[in-house]
Design a protein around this motif. Structure first.
Motif, PDB file in Angstrom:
ATOM      1  N   VAL A  78       1.040  -1.196  -0.216  1.00 14.99           N
ATOM      2  CA  VAL A  78       0.168   0.063   0.011  1.00 14.99           C
ATOM      3  C   VAL A  78       0.966   1.278   0.102  1.00 14.99           C
ATOM      4  O   VAL A  78       0.794   2.085  -0.798  1.00 14.99           O
ATOM      5  CB  VAL A  78      -0.779  -0.089   1.250  1.00 14.99           C
ATOM      6  N   ALA A  79       2.003   1.263   0.697  1.00 16.73           N
ATOM      7  CA  ALA A  79       2.837   2.423   0.793  1.00 16.73           C
ATOM      8  C   ALA A  79       3.616   2.705  -0.362  1.00 16.73           C
ATOM      9  O   ALA A  79       4.023   3.771  -0.756  1.00 16.73           O
ATOM     10  CB  ALA A  79       3.715   2.299   2.105  1.00 16.73           C
ATOM     11  N   ALA A  80       3.791   1.382  -1.164  1.00 17.58           N
ATOM     12  CA  ALA A  80       4.963   1.410  -2.291  1.00 17.58           C
ATOM     13  C   ALA A  80       4.272   2.500  -3.347  1.00 17.58           C
ATOM     14  O   ALA A  80       5.020   3.206  -4.120  1.00 17.58           O
ATOM     15  CB  ALA A  80       4.979   0.131  -2.835  1.00 17.58           C
ATOM     16  N   VAL A  81       2.676   2.359  -3.287  1.00 14.93           N
ATOM     17  CA  VAL A  81       2.173   3.157  -4.575  1.00 14.93           C
ATOM     18  C   VAL A  81       2.677   4.353  -4.702  1.00 14.93           C
ATOM     19  O   VAL A  81       3.197   5.221  -5.445  1.00 14.93           O
ATOM     20  CB  VAL A  81       0.902   2.782  -4.751  1.00 14.93           C
ATOM     21  N   PRO A  82       2.269   5.273  -3.355  1.00 18.30           N
ATOM     22  CA  PRO A  82       2.431   6.631  -3.298  1.00 18.30           C
ATOM     23  C   PRO A  82       3.879   6.909  -3.193  1.00 18.30           C
ATOM     24  O   PRO A  82       4.530   8.042  -3.845  1.00 18.30           O
ATOM     25  CB  PRO A  82       1.719   7.125  -2.014  1.00 18.30           C
ATOM     26  N   LEU A  83       4.583   6.046  -2.567  1.00 22.38           N
ATOM     27  CA  LEU A  83       5.982   6.386  -2.721  1.00 22.38           C
ATOM     28  C   LEU A  83       6.785   6.153  -3.871  1.00 22.38           C
ATOM     29  O   LEU A  83       7.700   6.782  -4.146  1.00 22.38           O
ATOM     30  CB  LEU A  83       6.895   5.577  -1.582  1.00 22.38           C
ATOM     31  N   SER A  84       6.531   5.251  -4.476  1.00 30.55           N
ATOM     32  CA  SER A  84       7.130   5.105  -5.941  1.00 30.55           C
ATOM     33  C   SER A  84       6.639   6.331  -6.881  1.00 30.55           C
ATOM     34  O   SER A  84       7.546   6.947  -7.651  1.00 30.55           O
ATOM     35  CB  SER A  84       6.315   4.107  -6.688  1.00 30.55           C
ATOM     36  N   GLY A  85       5.568   6.973  -6.624  1.00 23.91           N
ATOM     37  CA  GLY A  85       5.117   8.010  -7.451  1.00 23.91           C
ATOM     38  C   GLY A  85       5.901   9.265  -7.033  1.00 23.91           C
ATOM     39  O   GLY A  85       6.491  10.166  -7.899  1.00 23.91           O
ATOM     40  N   ILE A  86       6.095   9.505  -5.713  1.00 25.88           N
ATOM     41  CA  ILE A  86       6.906  10.407  -5.146  1.00 25.88           C
ATOM     42  C   ILE A  86       8.313  10.567  -5.653  1.00 25.88           C
ATOM     43  O   ILE A  86       8.769  11.309  -6.170  1.00 25.88           O
ATOM     44  CB  ILE A  86       6.794  10.498  -3.699  1.00 25.88           C
ATOM     45  N   GLY A  87       8.991   8.984  -5.560  1.00 25.65           N
ATOM     46  CA  GLY A  87      10.160   8.826  -5.788  1.00 25.65           C
ATOM     47  C   GLY A  87      10.556   9.247  -7.297  1.00 25.65           C
ATOM     48  O   GLY A  87      11.520   9.741  -7.733  1.00 25.65           O
TER      49      GLY A  87
END
Length: 117
Positions: A78-87
């Protein structure tokens, strides 16, 4: 923990055997064997209860760790989705790789820690 064979009882039984004479040797031996068997049965029952309690505790801990591992995996995804977008949005491919390497390392650290216990 169990009913021990008190030394005083054994001494008294030996004295009674001496007074009664050799005619009662079989009865004395049988009585002594019965007491020893009773003591051993009691000790074994206590040990089995303790072993069972320990096994239940270990089972509970294993279930708890499996639940924690599943929760960590779900939170990671779940955290990977927004963090991937931000990164990826701020640093491109390097940012995306950094995020995913961090997620993998967190999950690996949890797995290693669980196995060490």
């Amino acid at each position: 923990m169990s009913t021990p064979l008190p030394r005083e009882d054994l001494v008294a039984a030996m004295a009674a055997r001496r007074e009664l004479g050799p005619d009662y040797d079989d009865a004395f031996v049988e009585s002594l064997v019965d007491r020893i068997e009773e003591t051993l049965r009691t000790r074994m029952a206590v040990q089995q209860r303790e072993d069972h309690r320990v096994a239940r505790t270990v089972d509970r801990q294993a279930k708890s760790e499996r639940g924690s591992a599943l929760a960590l995996a779900i939170v990671s995804l779940v955290a990977a989705v927004p963090l991937s977008g931000i990164g990826a949005g701020t640093e491109g491919l390097a940012g995306l790789l950094t995020v995913w390497i961090g997620i993998v390392l967190v999950n690996m650290a949890f797995a290693v820690r669980s196995r060490i216990r």
